[in-house]
Design an enzyme around this catalytic site. Structure first.
Site, mmCIF file in Angstrom:
data_model
loop_
_atom_site.group_PDB
_atom_site.id
_atom_site.type_symbol
_atom_site.label_atom_id
_atom_site.label_comp_id
_atom_site.label_asym_id
_atom_site.label_seq_id
_atom_site.Cartn_x
_atom_site.Cartn_y
_atom_site.Cartn_z
ATOM 1 N N HIS A 1 -3.547 0.275 -3.341
ATOM 2 C CA HIS A 1 -3.219 -1.097 -2.953
ATOM 3 C C HIS A 1 -2.927 -1.852 -4.245
ATOM 4 C CE1 HIS A 1 -4.028 -5.011 -0.758
ATOM 5 N NE2 HIS A 1 -4.162 -5.371 -2.031
ATOM 6 N N HIS B 1 -5.369 5.735 -0.673
ATOM 7 C CA HIS B 1 -4.113 5.039 -0.950
ATOM 8 C C HIS B 1 -4.278 4.149 -2.174
ATOM 9 C CE1 HIS B 1 -6.252 1.769 1.091
ATOM 10 N NE2 HIS B 1 -5.323 0.922 0.661
ATOM 11 N N ASP C 1 0.843 -1.200 0.000
ATOM 12 C CA ASP C 1 0.000 0.000 0.000
ATOM 13 C C ASP C 1 0.876 1.247 0.000
ATOM 14 O OD1 ASP C 1 -2.281 -1.537 0.173
ATOM 15 O OD2 ASP C 1 -2.544 -1.265 2.325
#
Length: 262
Positions: free
Chosen positions: A227, A225, A138
């Protein structure tokens, strides 16, 4: 911040429901027989599973990218009866599952040159990167940051219409994503993209470092974020694998460090 919600989604492209005909199944009448065809519309191999609901026997047929092939020949001419007596499901990858792939390939960082992002979760953590997703990474990225392909590939899966996300598991199926297929049978996936933040469509060929989408905070996510990870197909579905990212083993991308795309 986790990817588990996609494991269920990616295990199967589509399932037959009740007596509805799956979009990848068609019928052709030939004299006193009915031929059942399966059509793989994706740029990657798939395999079809056919369950005989009466005998409980399961048949499997591998289908090449974009191939349309006959998978059953039946004396039954009533297609509704066929759909009642047989259940079809088509899944990513071949039925025999690849065991050899390019372990030395150097994947690119999934963002633009000159950009630098902080790692908020690395491989094999006690939080969410464990089990089938243990080799995911991440990066903290604000909403709208450009995401790039890590390797040449073909777009075989995506979701782009969600504007939902949060810390609750109720959002686990709401994450926008892109799934790419690569020539050695592996896949890369980019998750939690913003609504309408997908720049590609299924069937597109993309090049390494090509912009393909924008980061976001959709799905089961604790903060904005990206991933991502590299995956192979197993009997249990998609599973992450260790890989080399910008000349560095993925296990060395640990929480708190930064990655700079020079």
């Amino acid at each position: 911040m986790r990817f588990v919600f996609l494991l269920i989604t990616l295990l199967s492209i589509s399932f037959a429901i009740a007596q509805d005909k799956p979009s990848y199944i068609s019928f052709k009448q030939d004299k006193d027989q009915t031929i059942v065809y399966a059509h793989n519309t994706l740029g990657c191999p798939t395999h079809l599973k056919i369950l005989n609901t009466t005998t409980k026997e399961v048949y499997t047929s591998d289908i090449k990218a974009y191939e349309k092939k006959p998978v059953l020949t039946l004396s039954e001419k009533d297609t509704l009866s066929i759909l009642k007596n047989y259940k079809f499901s088509i899944k990513y990858g071949t039925s025999y599952f690849i065991k050899k792939y390019d372990t030395l390939y150097n994947y690119a960082l999934p963002f633009l040159k000159g950009k630098r992002y902080k790692i908020i979760q690395g491989n094999n953590t006690n939080f969410t990167h464990k089990g089938l997703s243990k080799y995911a990474i991440d990066f903290r990225m604000n909403i709208g940051q450009t995401i790039c392909a890590m390797r040449d590939g073909v777009v075989v899966g995506l979701k782009k219409d969600s504007n939902k996300g949060g810390r609750s598991k109720k959002f686990k199926n709401d994450g926008n994503y892109i799934l790419l297929y690569h020539e050695d049978g592996l896949y890369t996936q980019y998750v939690h993209l913003k609504k309408d933040g997908v720049l590609v469509k299924k069937g597109d060929s993309v090049k390494k470092n090509q912009p393909i989408g924008y980061s976001g905070n959709t799905g089961y996510s604790t903060e904005p974020h990206l991933h991502f990870g590299v995956f192979k197909i197993t009997k249990k579905g998609f599973a992450t694998i260790p890989y080399i990212l910008d000349s560095i083993p993925s296990r060395k991308y640990v929480k708190g460090k930064y990655a700079l795309n020079n």
